[in-house]
Design a protein around this motif. Structure first.
Motif, PDB file in Angstrom:
ATOM      1  N   VAL A 190      -4.324  34.881  13.421  1.00 50.63           N
ATOM      2  CA  VAL A 190      -4.673  34.826  14.511  1.00 50.63           C
ATOM      3  C   VAL A 190      -4.741  36.271  15.174  1.00 50.63           C
ATOM      4  O   VAL A 190      -6.017  36.594  15.815  1.00 50.63           O
ATOM      5  CB  VAL A 190      -4.064  33.855  15.656  1.00 50.63           C
ATOM      6  N   ARG A 191      -3.795  36.697  15.103  1.00 51.28           N
ATOM      7  CA  ARG A 191      -3.723  38.149  15.713  1.00 51.28           C
ATOM      8  C   ARG A 191      -4.743  39.184  15.149  1.00 51.28           C
ATOM      9  O   ARG A 191      -5.487  39.787  15.824  1.00 51.28           O
ATOM     10  CB  ARG A 191      -2.025  38.698  15.452  1.00 51.28           C
ATOM     11  N   VAL A 192      -4.933  39.097  13.645  1.00 49.57           N
ATOM     12  CA  VAL A 192      -5.811  39.962  13.324  1.00 49.57           C
ATOM     13  C   VAL A 192      -7.373  39.505  13.554  1.00 49.57           C
ATOM     14  O   VAL A 192      -7.986  40.352  13.703  1.00 49.57           O
ATOM     15  CB  VAL A 192      -5.683  39.675  11.526  1.00 49.57           C
ATOM     16  N   LEU A 193      -7.398  38.277  13.513  1.00 50.81           N
ATOM     17  CA  LEU A 193      -8.938  37.765  13.790  1.00 50.81           C
ATOM     18  C   LEU A 193      -9.234  38.365  15.216  1.00 50.81           C
ATOM     19  O   LEU A 193     -10.379  38.809  15.653  1.00 50.81           O
ATOM     20  CB  LEU A 193      -8.829  36.235  13.918  1.00 50.81           C
ATOM     21  N   THR A 253     -12.350  47.787   3.138  1.00 55.50           N
ATOM     22  CA  THR A 253     -11.707  47.184   4.679  1.00 55.50           C
ATOM     23  C   THR A 253     -12.251  48.182   5.732  1.00 55.50           C
ATOM     24  O   THR A 253     -12.258  49.251   5.330  1.00 55.50           O
ATOM     25  CB  THR A 253     -10.199  47.386   4.179  1.00 55.50           C
ATOM     26  N   LEU A 254     -12.274  47.607   6.915  1.00 55.46           N
ATOM     27  CA  LEU A 254     -12.382  48.167   7.899  1.00 55.46           C
ATOM     28  C   LEU A 254     -11.505  48.274   8.793  1.00 55.46           C
ATOM     29  O   LEU A 254     -10.796  47.170   8.957  1.00 55.46           O
ATOM     30  CB  LEU A 254     -13.738  47.389   8.654  1.00 55.46           C
ATOM     31  N   HIS A 255     -11.114  49.379   9.038  1.00 56.31           N
ATOM     32  CA  HIS A 255      -9.712  49.450   9.972  1.00 56.31           C
ATOM     33  C   HIS A 255     -10.017  50.262  11.466  1.00 56.31           C
ATOM     34  O   HIS A 255     -11.048  50.924  11.603  1.00 56.31           O
ATOM     35  CB  HIS A 255      -8.762  50.302   9.334  1.00 56.31           C
ATOM     36  N   TRP A 256      -9.112  49.539  12.250  1.00 62.33           N
ATOM     37  CA  TRP A 256      -8.985  50.146  13.733  1.00 62.33           C
ATOM     38  C   TRP A 256      -7.940  50.693  14.004  1.00 62.33           C
ATOM     39  O   TRP A 256      -6.878  49.854  14.074  1.00 62.33           O
ATOM     40  CB  TRP A 256      -9.676  48.792  14.899  1.00 62.33           C
ATOM     41  N   TYR A 267      -6.875  45.299  10.307  1.00 67.61           N
ATOM     42  CA  TYR A 267      -8.063  45.279   9.376  1.00 67.61           C
ATOM     43  C   TYR A 267      -7.866  43.958   8.625  1.00 67.61           C
ATOM     44  O   TYR A 267      -6.831  43.435   8.383  1.00 67.61           O
ATOM     45  CB  TYR A 267      -8.075  46.315   8.286  1.00 67.61           C
ATOM     46  N   TRP A 268      -8.810  43.477   7.924  1.00 69.78           N
ATOM     47  CA  TRP A 268      -8.935  42.157   7.150  1.00 69.78           C
ATOM     48  C   TRP A 268      -8.125  42.794   5.785  1.00 69.78           C
ATOM     49  O   TRP A 268      -8.732  43.579   5.073  1.00 69.78           O
ATOM     50  CB  TRP A 268     -10.183  41.659   6.834  1.00 69.78           C
ATOM     51  N   THR A 279     -18.426  38.349  10.693  1.00 71.48           N
ATOM     52  CA  THR A 279     -16.942  38.778  10.639  1.00 71.48           C
ATOM     53  C   THR A 279     -16.108  38.715  11.932  1.00 71.48           C
ATOM     54  O   THR A 279     -15.348  38.055  11.778  1.00 71.48           O
ATOM     55  CB  THR A 279     -16.829  40.428  10.179  1.00 71.48           C
ATOM     56  N   GLY A 280     -16.978  39.068  12.995  1.00 69.59           N
ATOM     57  CA  GLY A 280     -16.191  38.865  14.276  1.00 69.59           C
ATOM     58  C   GLY A 280     -16.164  37.727  14.931  1.00 69.59           C
ATOM     59  O   GLY A 280     -15.537  37.419  15.919  1.00 69.59           O
TER      60      GLY A 280
END
Length: 377
Positions: free
Chosen positions: A2-5, A153-156, A173-174, A236-237
């Motif tokens: 949930v945190r990642v989502l 992978t897409l990172h923030w 990231y996922w 994705t979001g």
């Protein structure tokens, strides 16, 4: 999860608002020993530090040696320690998977884009897109054997500056590699079979479906690769794009060509529940008669020899078929079967996280339940 989502939604909101700007592109090669050969990097102090950090992490993932990674994280904060421990955990998982499956990595290629970065004082932020291609062979195969699997992978990333160096404080990231179950108790050498099952007759265009899946997997293997099909919305979001991607592979006119209906449909940027949600898609395919379930079970159950499947149910899957992944009683992910590697191991493509020709069970837990669906349209 949930945190990642939640944080992933934040990423997509930023992207949709136009904040994401192309700031620089960096390409790497990692040789068999995991040593980087780096092309000229984009200017900017933050970008240079991110280049160093992501290169070191990719090298550690390839060679399994994570000593020294702590130098790139802010260990004075809980979030910084969590990010470090997560990275170490995924490295351990990959190395254990390789050992259990008797697979040897032979090389890698890292394609890194620092999409946007900014800083204010001793705090920094960045969005980073990473494409990692791993070359491998199974034990006992000739040295010249080369298989390739890829991940995006897409990172923030949130960073903090300490003693003149930028350190990671948070990294969202996922993750294509689960890290909370590092001991998949699987007998070595299982789930491999070069004996191909007889083809399934029908109208489903399997070759076109696989070609579509490879083209739009999101993983960059060369110029022009690494994109989704822009005809479709990226979900994705909104919880993940895996089901929408599988639906595209099954039904797009350039792909499998299965007709849609009012239950399973995509129109004007919106997908129905059966189109965009993993469990709903699996149940729709079964209830509509478009697919049959060959088996449902954990790794050992779907790979063991039975009277119906002498080589295990997973080896009855054909290119273009679907695998569902159930965790904690919830079908949370689907992937598309795209073929087999040199040893006969079933490979898949998927979105969220993006995978290209990845062994079907890599990144999943020993407790994962697999749904093996064969398309019969």
């Amino acid at each position: 999860m949930v945190r990642v989502l939640f944080l992933r939604r934040r990423w997509m909101k930023l992207a949709g608002s136009g904040v994401i700007l192309l700031a620089g592109m960096v390409f790497f090669l990692l040789n068999q020993k995991g040593l980087p050969v780096i092309a000229p990097s984009a200017p900017g102090e933050l970008t240079e530090h991110l280049t160093t950090i992501f290169t070191a992490r990719a090298r550690a993932l390839v060679n399994g040696n994570y000593e020294g990674l702590e130098a790139f994280y802010d260990a004075t904060t809980t979030s910084g320690r969590f990010a470090l421990n997560h990275e170490i955990g995924r490295i351990k998982y990959v190395q254990e998977w390789l050992q259990k499956r008797q697979v040897t990595l032979t090389g890698s290629h890292l394609d890194l884009a620092v999409v946007d970065s900014s800083s204010e004082g001793d705090k920094g932020w960045a969005s980073v897109s990473q494409h990692l291609i791993l070359s491998y062979r199974h034990q006992g195969e000739p040295q010249e054997t080369v298989n390739r699997m890829g991940f995006r992978t897409l990172h923030w990333v949130e960073l903090v500056k300490r003693d003149g160096r930028w350190l990671i404080n948070r990294d969202w990231y996922w993750d294509p590699f689960e890290t909370d179950d590092l001991k998949p108790e699987i007998a070595p050498g299982t789930a491999i079979c070069k004996a191909l099952p007889p083809p399934v007759k029908g109208k489903y265009r399997r070759e076109a479906a696989v070609a579509y899946a490879d083209r739009y997997s999101g993983v960059r293997l060369g110029p022009g690769d690494g994109r989704y099909n822009r005809k479709y919305r990226d979900f994705t979001g909104l919880g993940g794009d895996c089901a929408s991607f599988a639906s595209q592979v099954l039904s797009d006119k350039e792909a499998g060509g299965i007709p849609r209906d009012w239950v399973w449909n995509y129109h004007n940027g919106e997908g129905s529940q059966a189109w965009a949600q993993a469990a709903a898609l699996v149940y729709y395919l079964l209830d509509s008669g478009l697919a049959v379930r060959l088996a449902r079970g954990d790794f050992q159950e779907v790979t063991r020899s039975t009277s119906n499947y002498p080589y295990g149910a997973v080896n009855a899957l054909q290119p273009g078929d679907i695998i569902g992944y159930e965790e904690g009683g919830e079908l949370s992910h689907v992937s598309v079967v795209v073929g087999r590697d040199s040893a006969g191991y079933v490979l898949v493509d998927s979105h969220t996280a993006d995978r290209y020709h990845v062994p079907w069970d890599m990144g999943w837990k020993s407790r994962t339940i697999y749904w093996l669906l064969q398309v019969v349209y």
